[in-house]
Design a protein around this motif. Sequence first.
Motif, PDB file in Angstrom:
ATOM      1  N   PHE A 128       0.744  -2.909  64.127  1.00 34.80           N
ATOM      2  CA  PHE A 128       1.624  -3.525  63.135  1.00 34.80           C
ATOM      3  C   PHE A 128       1.034  -4.830  62.640  1.00 34.80           C
ATOM      4  N   ALA A 129       1.467  -5.211  61.459  1.00 41.08           N
ATOM      5  CA  ALA A 129       1.079  -6.494  60.863  1.00 41.08           C
ATOM      6  C   ALA A 129       2.362  -7.215  60.485  1.00 41.08           C
ATOM      7  N   ILE A 130       2.305  -8.550  60.522  1.00 40.45           N
ATOM      8  CA  ILE A 130       3.468  -9.366  60.190  1.00 40.45           C
ATOM      9  C   ILE A 130       3.121 -10.209  58.971  1.00 40.45           C
ATOM     10  N   ASN A 131       3.921 -10.071  57.918  1.00 46.26           N
ATOM     11  CA  ASN A 131       3.740 -10.879  56.723  1.00 46.26           C
ATOM     12  C   ASN A 131       4.133 -12.310  57.065  1.00 46.26           C
ATOM     13  N   SER A 132       3.214 -13.254  56.921  1.00 46.17           N
ATOM     14  CA  SER A 132       3.472 -14.633  57.348  1.00 46.17           C
ATOM     15  C   SER A 132       4.506 -15.341  56.478  1.00 46.17           C
ATOM     16  N   ILE A 133       4.735 -14.858  55.271  1.00 43.38           N
ATOM     17  CA  ILE A 133       5.712 -15.505  54.386  1.00 43.38           C
ATOM     18  C   ILE A 133       7.101 -14.913  54.586  1.00 43.38           C
ATOM     19  N   THR A 134       7.208 -13.584  54.502  1.00 43.48           N
ATOM     20  CA  THR A 134       8.519 -12.932  54.591  1.00 43.48           C
ATOM     21  C   THR A 134       8.912 -12.562  56.013  1.00 43.48           C
ATOM     22  N   LYS A 135       7.957 -12.633  56.935  1.00 45.07           N
ATOM     23  CA  LYS A 135       8.167 -12.262  58.348  1.00 45.07           C
ATOM     24  C   LYS A 135       8.511 -10.776  58.513  1.00 45.07           C
ATOM     25  N   GLU A 136       8.170  -9.965  57.512  1.00 50.60           N
ATOM     26  CA  GLU A 136       8.399  -8.522  57.593  1.00 50.60           C
ATOM     27  C   GLU A 136       7.278  -7.856  58.389  1.00 50.60           C
ATOM     28  N   TYR A 137       7.641  -6.794  59.097  1.00 55.58           N
ATOM     29  CA  TYR A 137       6.683  -6.018  59.880  1.00 55.58           C
ATOM     30  C   TYR A 137       6.286  -4.778  59.089  1.00 55.58           C
ATOM     31  N   VAL A 138       5.003  -4.446  59.132  1.00 55.65           N
ATOM     32  CA  VAL A 138       4.497  -3.204  58.555  1.00 55.65           C
ATOM     33  C   VAL A 138       3.885  -2.433  59.716  1.00 55.65           C
ATOM     34  N   PHE A 139       4.358  -1.207  59.943  1.00 52.05           N
ATOM     35  CA  PHE A 139       3.914  -0.414  61.089  1.00 52.05           C
ATOM     36  C   PHE A 139       2.945   0.675  60.649  1.00 52.05           C
ATOM     37  N   PHE A 140       1.928   0.918  61.484  1.00 50.75           N
ATOM     38  CA  PHE A 140       0.932   1.955  61.232  1.00 50.75           C
ATOM     39  C   PHE A 140       0.877   2.855  62.460  1.00 50.75           C
ATOM     40  N   GLU A 141       1.436   4.049  62.347  1.00 53.20           N
ATOM     41  CA  GLU A 141       1.402   5.005  63.455  1.00 53.20           C
ATOM     42  C   GLU A 141      -0.028   5.488  63.664  1.00 53.20           C
ATOM     43  N   LYS A 142      -0.470   5.577  64.903  1.00 56.13           N
ATOM     44  CA  LYS A 142      -1.834   6.014  65.208  1.00 56.13           C
ATOM     45  C   LYS A 142      -2.036   7.505  64.957  1.00 56.13           C
ATOM     46  N   ASN A 143      -0.969   8.264  64.738  1.00 56.38           N
ATOM     47  CA  ASN A 143      -1.119   9.692  64.490  1.00 56.38           C
ATOM     48  C   ASN A 143      -1.386  10.007  63.026  1.00 56.38           C
ATOM     49  N   ASP A 144      -1.325   8.999  62.161  1.00 50.23           N
ATOM     50  CA  ASP A 144      -1.589   9.206  60.742  1.00 50.23           C
ATOM     51  C   ASP A 144      -3.024   9.654  60.515  1.00 50.23           C
ATOM     52  N   ASP A 145      -3.230  10.449  59.464  1.00 50.79           N
ATOM     53  CA  ASP A 145      -4.574  10.918  59.144  1.00 50.79           C
ATOM     54  C   ASP A 145      -5.499   9.782  58.724  1.00 50.79           C
ATOM     55  N   ASN A 146      -4.933   8.695  58.205  1.00 44.75           N
ATOM     56  CA  ASN A 146      -5.770   7.617  57.703  1.00 44.75           C
ATOM     57  C   ASN A 146      -6.091   6.560  58.759  1.00 44.75           C
ATOM     58  N   SER A 147      -5.715   6.783  59.972  1.00 41.35           N
ATOM     59  CA  SER A 147      -5.955   5.771  61.000  1.00 41.35           C
ATOM     60  C   SER A 147      -7.346   5.918  61.606  1.00 41.35           C
ATOM     61  N   TYR A 148      -7.731   4.920  62.348  1.00 45.14           N
ATOM     62  CA  TYR A 148      -9.033   4.860  62.989  1.00 45.14           C
ATOM     63  C   TYR A 148      -9.243   6.096  63.866  1.00 45.14           C
ATOM     64  N   PRO A 149     -10.444   6.649  63.919  1.00 45.68           N
ATOM     65  CA  PRO A 149     -10.664   7.909  64.657  1.00 45.68           C
ATOM     66  C   PRO A 149     -10.685   7.781  66.178  1.00 45.68           C
ATOM     67  N   TYR A 150     -10.459   6.581  66.695  1.00 46.49           N
ATOM     68  CA  TYR A 150     -10.427   6.371  68.135  1.00 46.49           C
ATOM     69  C   TYR A 150      -9.049   5.916  68.571  1.00 46.49           C
ATOM     70  N   VAL A 151      -8.716   6.214  69.810  1.00 44.37           N
ATOM     71  CA  VAL A 151      -7.467   5.756  70.411  1.00 44.37           C
ATOM     72  C   VAL A 151      -7.841   4.871  71.590  1.00 44.37           C
ATOM     73  N   SER A 152      -7.144   3.760  71.716  1.00 46.66           N
ATOM     74  CA  SER A 152      -7.421   2.839  72.818  1.00 46.66           C
ATOM     75  C   SER A 152      -6.424   3.031  73.945  1.00 46.66           C
ATOM     76  N   TYR A 153      -6.909   2.879  75.153  1.00 50.01           N
ATOM     77  CA  TYR A 153      -6.088   2.955  76.351  1.00 50.01           C
ATOM     78  C   TYR A 153      -6.304   1.673  77.146  1.00 50.01           C
ATOM     79  N   LEU A 154      -5.235   1.068  77.620  1.00 51.44           N
ATOM     80  CA  LEU A 154      -5.328  -0.067  78.522  1.00 51.44           C
ATOM     81  C   LEU A 154      -5.201   0.452  79.946  1.00 51.44           C
ATOM     82  N   LYS A 155      -6.062  -0.005  80.820  1.00 49.96           N
ATOM     83  CA  LYS A 155      -5.986   0.331  82.241  1.00 49.96           C
ATOM     84  C   LYS A 155      -5.975  -0.974  83.006  1.00 49.96           C
ATOM     85  N   PHE A 156      -4.910  -1.205  83.780  1.00 47.60           N
ATOM     86  CA  PHE A 156      -4.764  -2.426  84.566  1.00 47.60           C
ATOM     87  C   PHE A 156      -5.188  -2.156  85.997  1.00 47.60           C
TER      88      PHE A 156
END
Length: 187
Positions: A63-91
């Motif tokens: 997601f991105a946050i508009n610094s003026i309006t404080k609105e959130y824009v969400f980008f689902e990772k399942n979209d066809d236009n998203s980056y071809p890699y998926v990240s995993y966090l391992k603690f």
Amino acid sequence: MKYKLYKNIFLLFTLSFLFTSCCYNGLYSKNGHCRKKIHDYKLKNTKIDNIDTLAVYKEKINFAINSITKEYVFFEKNDDNSYPYVSYLKFYSNNKVGIFSIAKSDTLKLTREYFNPSKATMGYYFIEGNKMKIKFSIVFQCSHQILRKKATINKDSITTLQSGHSGTIYVKRNIPIAYLENWKPDW
């Protein structure tokens, strides 16, 4: 004429040397990930209740946050236009965290070898309640940098925020424990 040619060759050699010497040339893991030492957090978590160290957290939404309006824009990772890699966090229990970037096509057939810590971007974390601080050692545009994030833990998800303008929501994904156990981070 000959002098000018030598002068140009010398200038070209000097410029190429300067550009290549500016790039990070420190330690790397056996799989090519930066292993430059960065300072761990001074305080260590001796007990970790909020994070499951026998699970991974899969990147689900950016997601991105508009610094003026404080609105959130969400980008689902399942979209066809998203980056071809998926990240995993391992603690890990010793306040270390790794980011694993895996091709989307491979996420349907994960194996133990995908979670070898030498394939991860190295990092450290510290937890206070449901708040977390994370920092990663990365090479970006040919130089070593420390990427710092703040995060919030909410049951089985982690929301990271970077620079107050963008972030990622990671969701816990249970995979076979045999894929994750008995690995030791190499940083």
